[in-house]
Design a protein around this motif. Structure first.
Motif, PDB file in Angstrom:
ATOM      1  N   SER A  17      13.589   2.816 -19.958  1.00 28.64           N
ATOM      2  CA  SER A  17      12.832   3.536 -18.933  1.00 28.64           C
ATOM      3  C   SER A  17      11.381   3.090 -18.934  1.00 28.64           C
ATOM      4  O   SER A  17      10.832   2.700 -19.967  1.00 28.64           O
ATOM      5  CB  SER A  17      12.881   5.040 -19.198  1.00 28.64           C
ATOM      6  N   VAL A  18      10.791   3.168 -17.755  1.00 27.69           N
ATOM      7  CA  VAL A  18       9.375   2.883 -17.571  1.00 27.69           C
ATOM      8  C   VAL A  18       8.837   3.848 -16.529  1.00 27.69           C
ATOM      9  O   VAL A  18       9.550   4.218 -15.589  1.00 27.69           O
ATOM     10  CB  VAL A  18       9.157   1.428 -17.102  1.00 27.69           C
ATOM     11  N   ARG A  19       7.598   4.246 -16.711  1.00 30.86           N
ATOM     12  CA  ARG A  19       6.948   5.120 -15.736  1.00 30.86           C
ATOM     13  C   ARG A  19       5.717   4.426 -15.178  1.00 30.86           C
ATOM     14  O   ARG A  19       4.856   3.977 -15.944  1.00 30.86           O
ATOM     15  CB  ARG A  19       6.564   6.453 -16.377  1.00 30.86           C
ATOM     16  N   LEU A  20       5.641   4.362 -13.866  1.00 29.53           N
ATOM     17  CA  LEU A  20       4.482   3.792 -13.184  1.00 29.53           C
ATOM     18  C   LEU A  20       3.665   4.930 -12.566  1.00 29.53           C
ATOM     19  O   LEU A  20       4.222   5.932 -12.133  1.00 29.53           O
ATOM     20  CB  LEU A  20       4.920   2.837 -12.077  1.00 29.53           C
ATOM     21  N   SER A  21       2.356   4.724 -12.535  1.00 31.33           N
ATOM     22  CA  SER A  21       1.467   5.694 -11.902  1.00 31.33           C
ATOM     23  C   SER A  21       0.524   4.979 -10.950  1.00 31.33           C
ATOM     24  O   SER A  21       0.191   3.814 -11.151  1.00 31.33           O
ATOM     25  CB  SER A  21       0.659   6.452 -12.957  1.00 31.33           C
ATOM     26  N   CYS A  22       0.100   5.714  -9.941  1.00 34.17           N
ATOM     27  CA  CYS A  22      -0.809   5.162  -8.942  1.00 34.17           C
ATOM     28  C   CYS A  22      -1.781   6.258  -8.528  1.00 34.17           C
ATOM     29  O   CYS A  22      -1.362   7.393  -8.268  1.00 34.17           O
ATOM     30  CB  CYS A  22      -0.013   4.673  -7.736  1.00 34.17           C
ATOM     31  N   THR A  23      -3.056   5.905  -8.468  1.00 30.99           N
ATOM     32  CA  THR A  23      -4.071   6.861  -8.038  1.00 30.99           C
ATOM     33  C   THR A  23      -4.742   6.349  -6.773  1.00 30.99           C
ATOM     34  O   THR A  23      -5.166   5.190  -6.718  1.00 30.99           O
ATOM     35  CB  THR A  23      -5.122   7.086  -9.123  1.00 30.99           C
ATOM     36  N   LEU A  24      -4.842   7.229  -5.792  1.00 33.36           N
ATOM     37  CA  LEU A  24      -5.458   6.913  -4.514  1.00 33.36           C
ATOM     38  C   LEU A  24      -6.865   7.492  -4.474  1.00 33.36           C
ATOM     39  O   LEU A  24      -7.068   8.653  -4.831  1.00 33.36           O
ATOM     40  CB  LEU A  24      -4.622   7.506  -3.377  1.00 33.36           C
ATOM     41  N   SER A  25      -7.820   6.700  -4.047  1.00 34.45           N
ATOM     42  CA  SER A  25      -9.184   7.187  -3.864  1.00 34.45           C
ATOM     43  C   SER A  25      -9.733   6.684  -2.546  1.00 34.45           C
ATOM     44  O   SER A  25      -9.279   5.673  -2.013  1.00 34.45           O
ATOM     45  CB  SER A  25     -10.085   6.727  -5.019  1.00 34.45           C
ATOM     46  N   GLY A  26     -10.688   7.410  -2.000  1.00 34.28           N
ATOM     47  CA  GLY A  26     -11.338   7.004  -0.764  1.00 34.28           C
ATOM     48  C   GLY A  26     -10.697   7.553   0.488  1.00 34.28           C
ATOM     49  O   GLY A  26     -11.256   7.412   1.578  1.00 34.28           O
ATOM     50  N   SER A  27      -9.542   8.160   0.353  1.00 33.16           N
ATOM     51  CA  SER A  27      -8.867   8.719   1.521  1.00 33.16           C
ATOM     52  C   SER A  27      -7.673   9.530   1.049  1.00 33.16           C
ATOM     53  O   SER A  27      -7.264   9.432  -0.104  1.00 33.16           O
ATOM     54  CB  SER A  27      -8.381   7.598   2.439  1.00 33.16           C
ATOM     55  N   SER A  28      -7.133  10.325   1.945  1.00 32.02           N
ATOM     56  CA  SER A  28      -5.849  10.955   1.680  1.00 32.02           C
ATOM     57  C   SER A  28      -4.789  10.149   2.410  1.00 32.02           C
ATOM     58  O   SER A  28      -5.109   9.272   3.227  1.00 32.02           O
ATOM     59  CB  SER A  28      -5.862  12.415   2.160  1.00 32.02           C
ATOM     60  N   ALA A  29      -3.544  10.428   2.152  1.00 32.31           N
ATOM     61  CA  ALA A  29      -2.469   9.680   2.799  1.00 32.31           C
ATOM     62  C   ALA A  29      -1.267  10.586   2.987  1.00 32.31           C
ATOM     63  O   ALA A  29      -0.901  11.312   2.064  1.00 32.31           O
ATOM     64  CB  ALA A  29      -2.092   8.454   1.979  1.00 32.31           C
ATOM     65  N   ALA A  95       1.699   1.712  -2.384  1.00 28.02           N
ATOM     66  CA  ALA A  95       1.276   1.575  -0.997  1.00 28.02           C
ATOM     67  C   ALA A  95       0.986   2.950  -0.411  1.00 28.02           C
ATOM     68  O   ALA A  95       1.550   3.957  -0.846  1.00 28.02           O
ATOM     69  CB  ALA A  95       2.344   0.879  -0.173  1.00 28.02           C
ATOM     70  N   ALA A  96       0.123   2.968   0.593  1.00 26.34           N
ATOM     71  CA  ALA A  96      -0.217   4.226   1.261  1.00 26.34           C
ATOM     72  C   ALA A  96      -0.601   3.942   2.701  1.00 26.34           C
ATOM     73  O   ALA A  96      -0.903   2.815   3.077  1.00 26.34           O
ATOM     74  CB  ALA A  96      -1.363   4.929   0.538  1.00 26.34           C
ATOM     75  N   GLY A  97      -0.612   5.025   3.493  1.00 19.78           N
ATOM     76  CA  GLY A  97      -1.070   4.889   4.872  1.00 19.78           C
ATOM     77  C   GLY A  97      -0.056   4.250   5.786  1.00 19.78           C
ATOM     78  O   GLY A  97      -0.319   3.236   6.425  1.00 19.78           O
ATOM     79  N   ARG A  98       1.115   4.864   5.862  1.00 20.20           N
ATOM     80  CA  ARG A  98       2.153   4.339   6.749  1.00 20.20           C
ATOM     81  C   ARG A  98       1.710   4.473   8.205  1.00 20.20           C
ATOM     82  O   ARG A  98       1.225   5.508   8.638  1.00 20.20           O
ATOM     83  CB  ARG A  98       3.451   5.098   6.512  1.00 20.20           C
ATOM     84  N   LYS A  99       1.910   3.405   8.961  1.00 18.49           N
ATOM     85  CA  LYS A  99       1.482   3.347  10.356  1.00 18.49           C
ATOM     86  C   LYS A  99       2.565   3.753  11.336  1.00 18.49           C
ATOM     87  O   LYS A  99       2.336   3.820  12.526  1.00 18.49           O
ATOM     88  CB  LYS A  99       1.033   1.923  10.693  1.00 18.49           C
ATOM     89  N   GLY A 100       3.747   3.994  10.829  1.00 19.84           N
ATOM     90  CA  GLY A 100       4.885   4.272  11.695  1.00 19.84           C
ATOM     91  C   GLY A 100       5.973   3.286  11.364  1.00 19.84           C
ATOM     92  O   GLY A 100       5.833   2.439  10.494  1.00 19.84           O
ATOM     93  N   GLY A 101       7.075   3.323  12.063  1.00 20.36           N
ATOM     94  CA  GLY A 101       8.177   2.420  11.807  1.00 20.36           C
ATOM     95  C   GLY A 101       8.968   2.831  10.578  1.00 20.36           C
ATOM     96  O   GLY A 101       8.801   3.919  10.040  1.00 20.36           O
ATOM     97  N   THR A 102       9.794   1.934  10.114  1.00 17.45           N
ATOM     98  CA  THR A 102      10.674   2.258   8.999  1.00 17.45           C
ATOM     99  C   THR A 102       9.899   2.387   7.694  1.00 17.45           C
ATOM    100  O   THR A 102       8.911   1.675   7.483  1.00 17.45           O
ATOM    101  CB  THR A 102      11.759   1.193   8.838  1.00 17.45           C
ATOM    102  N   TRP A 103      10.360   3.240   6.798  1.00 19.33           N
ATOM    103  CA  TRP A 103       9.609   3.515   5.578  1.00 19.33           C
ATOM    104  C   TRP A 103       9.644   2.338   4.625  1.00 19.33           C
ATOM    105  O   TRP A 103       8.746   2.181   3.794  1.00 19.33           O
ATOM    106  CB  TRP A 103      10.141   4.758   4.864  1.00 19.33           C
ATOM    107  N   TYR A 104      10.663   1.513   4.714  1.00 14.98           N
ATOM    108  CA  TYR A 104      10.866   0.474   3.721  1.00 14.98           C
ATOM    109  C   TYR A 104      10.253  -0.880   4.114  1.00 14.98           C
ATOM    110  O   TYR A 104      10.354  -1.837   3.354  1.00 14.98           O
ATOM    111  CB  TYR A 104      12.354   0.289   3.442  1.00 14.98           C
TER     112      TYR A 104
END
Length: 121
Positions: A17-29, A95-104
């Motif tokens: 097992s592995v755990r990845l983390s991601c922190t967003l700054s400068g905006s919400s998403a 990744a963050a800030g989906r513009k629309g379209g498919t999620w993948y």
């Protein structure tokens, strides 16, 4: 200035097992997620979350093994990866800030982290 910073990753044996983390700054998403890119392959969607309702979406290849979660207060995102397989070896991107379209589809996201390597042997 929007920034995504990943942590975690590394080398692990198959079944581990592995755990990845991601922190967003400068905006919400409203959408945040994880993608991966293996050598010689295109970047692909792994898992995303709609931060408002907490709805989650997974690729078929990781469903039942990976879990995406969020900490709204800290604008952070985790990916718990269990029962890892050699084919999970890739650079993983937040990744963050989906513009629309498919999620993948990677092209539908505005912001990207630098990536963190996961190697399964």
């Amino acid at each position: 200035h929007v920034q995504l910073v990943e942590s975690g990753g590394g080398a692990v044996q198959a079944g581990g097992s592995v755990r990845l983390s991601c922190t967003l700054s400068g905006s919400s998403a409203r959408w945040m997620g994880w993608f991966r890119e293996a050598p010689g392959k295109e970047r692909e969607g792994v898992a995303v979350i709609f931060t408002g309702a907490g709805s989650t979406y997974y690729s078929d290849s990781v469903k039942g093994r990976f879990t995406i979660s969020q900490d709204k207060a800290n604008y952070s995102l985790d990916l718990q990866m269990d029962n890892l397989k050699p084919e999970d070896t890739a650079m993983y991107y937040c990744a963050a800030g989906r513009k629309g379209g498919t999620w993948y589809w990677p092209g539908n996201y505005n912001y990207w982290g630098q990536g963190t390597q996961v190697t399964v042997s």
